[in-house]
Scaffold this motif. Structure first.
Motif, mmCIF file in Angstrom:
data_model
loop_
_atom_site.group_PDB
_atom_site.id
_atom_site.type_symbol
_atom_site.label_atom_id
_atom_site.label_comp_id
_atom_site.label_asym_id
_atom_site.label_seq_id
_atom_site.Cartn_x
_atom_site.Cartn_y
_atom_site.Cartn_z
ATOM 1 N N THR A 167 -10.208 -6.311 -1.129
ATOM 2 C CA THR A 167 -10.743 -4.952 -1.223
ATOM 3 C C THR A 167 -10.922 -4.539 -2.680
ATOM 4 O O THR A 167 -11.923 -3.921 -3.050
ATOM 5 C CB THR A 167 -9.805 -3.961 -0.513
ATOM 6 O OG1 THR A 167 -9.687 -4.324 0.864
ATOM 7 C CG2 THR A 167 -10.335 -2.538 -0.616
ATOM 8 N N LYS A 181 -13.961 -6.275 -4.173
ATOM 9 C CA LYS A 181 -15.197 -5.650 -3.695
ATOM 10 C C LYS A 181 -15.449 -4.327 -4.412
ATOM 11 O O LYS A 181 -16.582 -4.017 -4.783
ATOM 12 C CB LYS A 181 -15.114 -5.421 -2.178
ATOM 13 C CG LYS A 181 -15.205 -6.694 -1.353
ATOM 14 C CD LYS A 181 -15.144 -6.371 0.132
ATOM 15 C CE LYS A 181 -15.284 -7.632 0.968
ATOM 16 N NZ LYS A 181 -15.198 -7.357 2.429
ATOM 17 N N LYS A 182 -14.378 -3.566 -4.625
ATOM 18 C CA LYS A 182 -14.505 -2.288 -5.323
ATOM 19 C C LYS A 182 -14.987 -2.494 -6.748
ATOM 20 O O LYS A 182 -15.865 -1.783 -7.236
ATOM 21 C CB LYS A 182 -13.158 -1.565 -5.322
ATOM 22 C CG LYS A 182 -13.197 -0.198 -5.989
ATOM 23 C CD LYS A 182 -11.842 0.472 -5.944
ATOM 24 C CE LYS A 182 -11.873 1.823 -6.645
ATOM 25 N NZ LYS A 182 -10.547 2.480 -6.622
#
Length: 237
Positions: free
Chosen positions: A200, A203-204
């Motif tokens: 995550t 991806k951020k």
């Protein structure tokens, strides 16, 4: 105690984990801890007899470079400066909110280690309540989201504690070491949560980088676009 980002009290208060290297970012410079030091011999006397007043002395500890969790009973947090190790007692009221993230890491690590030492093969489904639920009125209750958020930190602490346990020549304890190798156990769950959190985060970062590139490219195109607009709207004399 209160921990600051510099020698000035006007500087921002900092959590202890700002000393840690996280996500490739450079850790904060040395911190400063201020509070009252209690004579160790008086701590025991005060615990046995509340009428015995613990002698204290106000100090400002510059050059705080590390912090660690001590899993002996009772568990505690220690600071390291250029001079010595200091055991932390109670945060000052004004520092309580900032300290809450450090307290969460400490609580979840201590509770997870205690659970795995007693039952190294426990699964997440059977053990998570023992970690997040407060055991007494002065303990903090957490959520599954909190445990997932701190999964990476808890795993790193378990690995370090397992190594320290196994290296103890007099009281070698291999329970944590065993727990680290249990398939589909609690530690496996924490590893999956850590992997998901890292994915995550990547991806951020990728989305933020793409957004920055788009803005940069947009700024470069703007003058050209304005020139075209003027050219299209102009008329020959």
């Amino acid at each position: 105690f209160v921990v600051y980002g510099s020698t000035s009290k006007s500087s921002q208060m900092q959590p202890l984990e700002s000393l840690d290297l996280q996500g490739g970012h450079t850790p904060s410079p040395r911190l400063v801890a201020e509070g009252r030091v209690v004579c160790p011999s008086r701590i025991g006397a005060h615990a046995r007899n509340k009428k015995v007043k613990a002698k204290t002395m106000r100090v400002s500890l510059t050059g705080v470079t590390e912090w660690c969790i001590d899993y002996s009973q009772p568990p505690s947090i220690w600071l390291l400066t250029d001079k010595a190790w200091y055991k932390l007692l109670s945060p000052a009221p004004e520092y309580a909110d900032v300290f809450s993230t450090t307290r969460r890491k400490f609580d979840l690590c201590v509770r997870t280690a205690a659970l795995l030492r007693s039952n190294p093969t426990v699964t997440y489904a059977k053990g998570f309540q023992s970690i997040i639920v407060a055991g007494s009125t002065n303990e903090v209750r957490y959520t599954e989201e909190d445990l997932g958020l701190e999964a990476g930190f808890v795993l790193a602490q378990l690995e370090a504690a397992a190594e320290a346990d196994a290296a103890d020549e007099d009281f070698g304890d291999f329970m944590l070491h065993k727990a680290l190798g249990v398939k589909n156990g609690l530690v496996d769950y924490l590893r999956r949560k850590q992997a998901a959190a890292e994915l995550t985060s990547k991806k951020k970062v990728a989305v933020e980088e793409a957004s920055r590139r788009a803005k940069t490219e947009g700024r470069h195109r703007m003058p050209t676009q304005r020139y075209r607009d003027v050219a299209e709207n102009s008329t020959e004399p």
